[in-house]
Motif scaffolding. Structure first.
Motif, short mmCIF file in Angstrom:
data_model
loop_
_atom_site.label_atom_id
_atom_site.label_comp_id
_atom_site.label_asym_id
_atom_site.label_seq_id
_atom_site.Cartn_x
_atom_site.Cartn_y
_atom_site.Cartn_z
N VAL A 102 0.83 -1.20 0.00
CA VAL A 102 0.00 0.00 0.00
C VAL A 102 0.87 1.25 0.00
N ASP A 103 0.63 2.13 -0.96
CA ASP A 103 1.24 3.47 -1.03
C ASP A 103 2.76 3.46 -1.03
N GLN A 104 3.36 2.49 -1.68
CA GLN A 104 4.81 2.44 -1.80
C GLN A 104 5.25 3.05 -3.13
N PRO A 105 6.45 3.65 -3.16
CA PRO A 105 6.92 4.25 -4.42
C PRO A 105 7.33 3.18 -5.42
N PRO A 106 7.26 3.50 -6.69
CA PRO A 106 7.80 2.57 -7.69
C PRO A 106 9.32 2.48 -7.56
N SER A 107 9.87 1.41 -8.05
CA SER A 107 11.32 1.23 -8.07
C SER A 107 11.91 1.99 -9.26
N GLY A 108 12.83 2.89 -8.97
CA GLY A 108 13.52 3.60 -10.05
C GLY A 108 14.34 2.67 -10.91
N LEU A 109 14.93 1.64 -10.29
CA LEU A 109 15.71 0.65 -11.04
C LEU A 109 14.80 -0.12 -12.00
N ALA A 110 13.61 -0.52 -11.51
CA ALA A 110 12.66 -1.25 -12.36
C ALA A 110 12.15 -0.37 -13.49
N LEU A 111 11.84 0.90 -13.19
CA LEU A 111 11.40 1.82 -14.24
C LEU A 111 12.44 1.93 -15.35
N ALA A 112 13.71 2.07 -14.95
CA ALA A 112 14.79 2.19 -15.93
C ALA A 112 14.94 0.90 -16.74
N ARG A 113 14.85 -0.25 -16.07
CA ARG A 113 14.99 -1.53 -16.77
C ARG A 113 13.82 -1.76 -17.73
N LEU A 114 12.59 -1.49 -17.26
CA LEU A 114 11.42 -1.63 -18.13
C LEU A 114 11.48 -0.64 -19.29
N GLY A 115 11.95 0.57 -19.03
CA GLY A 115 12.10 1.57 -20.08
C GLY A 115 13.11 1.14 -21.13
N GLN A 116 14.22 0.59 -20.68
CA GLN A 116 15.24 0.12 -21.61
C GLN A 116 14.67 -0.98 -22.51
N ALA A 117 13.95 -1.94 -21.92
CA ALA A 117 13.37 -3.03 -22.70
C ALA A 117 12.34 -2.50 -23.70
N ALA A 118 11.51 -1.56 -23.25
CA ALA A 118 10.50 -0.98 -24.14
C ALA A 118 11.15 -0.24 -25.30
N LEU A 119 12.15 0.58 -25.01
CA LEU A 119 12.80 1.35 -26.07
C LEU A 119 13.55 0.44 -27.04
N GLN A 120 14.20 -0.59 -26.52
CA GLN A 120 14.90 -1.53 -27.40
C GLN A 120 13.93 -2.31 -28.26
N GLY A 121 12.69 -2.48 -27.76
CA GLY A 121 11.64 -3.15 -28.53
C GLY A 121 10.90 -2.21 -29.46
N GLY A 122 11.32 -0.94 -29.51
CA GLY A 122 10.72 0.02 -30.42
C GLY A 122 9.46 0.69 -29.89
N ARG A 123 9.14 0.50 -28.61
CA ARG A 123 7.93 1.13 -28.05
C ARG A 123 8.27 2.54 -27.56
N VAL A 124 7.86 3.53 -28.31
CA VAL A 124 8.15 4.92 -27.97
C VAL A 124 6.86 5.71 -27.80
N GLN A 125 5.92 5.10 -27.12
CA GLN A 125 4.63 5.73 -26.90
C GLN A 125 4.50 6.10 -25.42
N VAL A 126 4.02 7.30 -25.17
CA VAL A 126 3.74 7.75 -23.80
C VAL A 126 2.28 8.14 -23.75
N GLU A 127 1.48 7.28 -23.15
CA GLU A 127 0.05 7.57 -23.00
C GLU A 127 -0.30 7.46 -21.52
N PRO A 128 -0.75 8.55 -20.91
CA PRO A 128 -1.10 8.49 -19.48
C PRO A 128 -2.20 7.46 -19.22
N LEU A 129 -2.11 6.80 -18.07
CA LEU A 129 -3.11 5.83 -17.67
C LEU A 129 -4.02 6.47 -16.65
N TYR A 130 -5.11 7.05 -17.15
CA TYR A 130 -6.11 7.67 -16.27
C TYR A 130 -7.22 6.64 -16.06
N LEU A 131 -7.57 6.43 -14.80
CA LEU A 131 -8.64 5.48 -14.49
C LEU A 131 -9.80 6.19 -13.83
#
Length: 176
Positions: free
Chosen positions: A147-176
């Motif tokens: 509950v209410d914990q911050p995201p991991s900066g290391l995980a964000l960077a790793r997921l970002g690297q994988a996404a960019l290497q896979g050609g995913r360059v889309q930024v769409e906010p997730l509004y619920l």
């Protein structure tokens, strides 16, 4: 590819690189301190802006203003440096701090929350229940409840690297 991650979807300002991370609880003051904290973070990590190969921004779910601050900063920085940018689910980056079945909850106003459930094995993430908005009292978490914990900066960077290497360059906010 050296990816800088930043997330302002929660009360925390989260910054990350593959080898360093920082989370600072700011509540609603992200816009006031983001650039100053980013400069200090990069200096302490020994990374110059010219070394960056991409930017990963937390796309939420989160507050409208919080998401806009981080996404605008990431897009502006990426454009200024001439590097790609991608959006990463904030709740996934929280879950990746843990192992096994994990339910992530970020409380909002009026007894509501953003929540999602995952199974984490090593660095692999399986989505059991995608992000949704729910009433706190109606949650039926599976596994560890976070509950209410911050995201991991290391995980964000790793997921970002994988996404960019896979050609995913889309930024769409997730509004619920």
């Amino acid at each position: 590819m050296l990816v800088l991650a930043l997330d302002t979807a929660t009360p925390y300002l989260v910054l990350g690189l593959p080898h360093a991370e920082r989370a600072i609880r700011l509540e609603r003051r992200h816009a006031e301190v983001l650039w100053q904290e980013l400069e200090v973070f990069l200096k302490q990590a020994g990374v110059g802006l010219k070394e960056l190969g991409g930017i990963a921004v937390g796309r939420g779910p989160g507050s409208y203003t919080g998401l806009r601050v981080g996404i605008a900063a990431g897009l502006g920085l990426a454009r200024g440096l001439g590097i790609p940018v991608t959006g990463i689910d904030t709740l996934e980056a929280v879950a990746l701090r843990y192992q096994g079945p994990v339910t992530v909850v970020h409380r909002t106003r009026n007894e509501l929350c953003y929540t999602a459930s995952y199974r984490i094995e090593g660095k692999q993430l399986e989505v059991l229940q995608p992000p949704k908005r729910a009433r706190l009292g109606e949650l039926q978490p599976g596994g560890l409840l976070v509950v209410d914990q911050p995201p991991s900066g290391l995980a964000l960077a790793r997921l970002g690297q994988a996404a960019l290497q896979g050609g995913r360059v889309q930024v769409e906010p997730l509004y619920l």
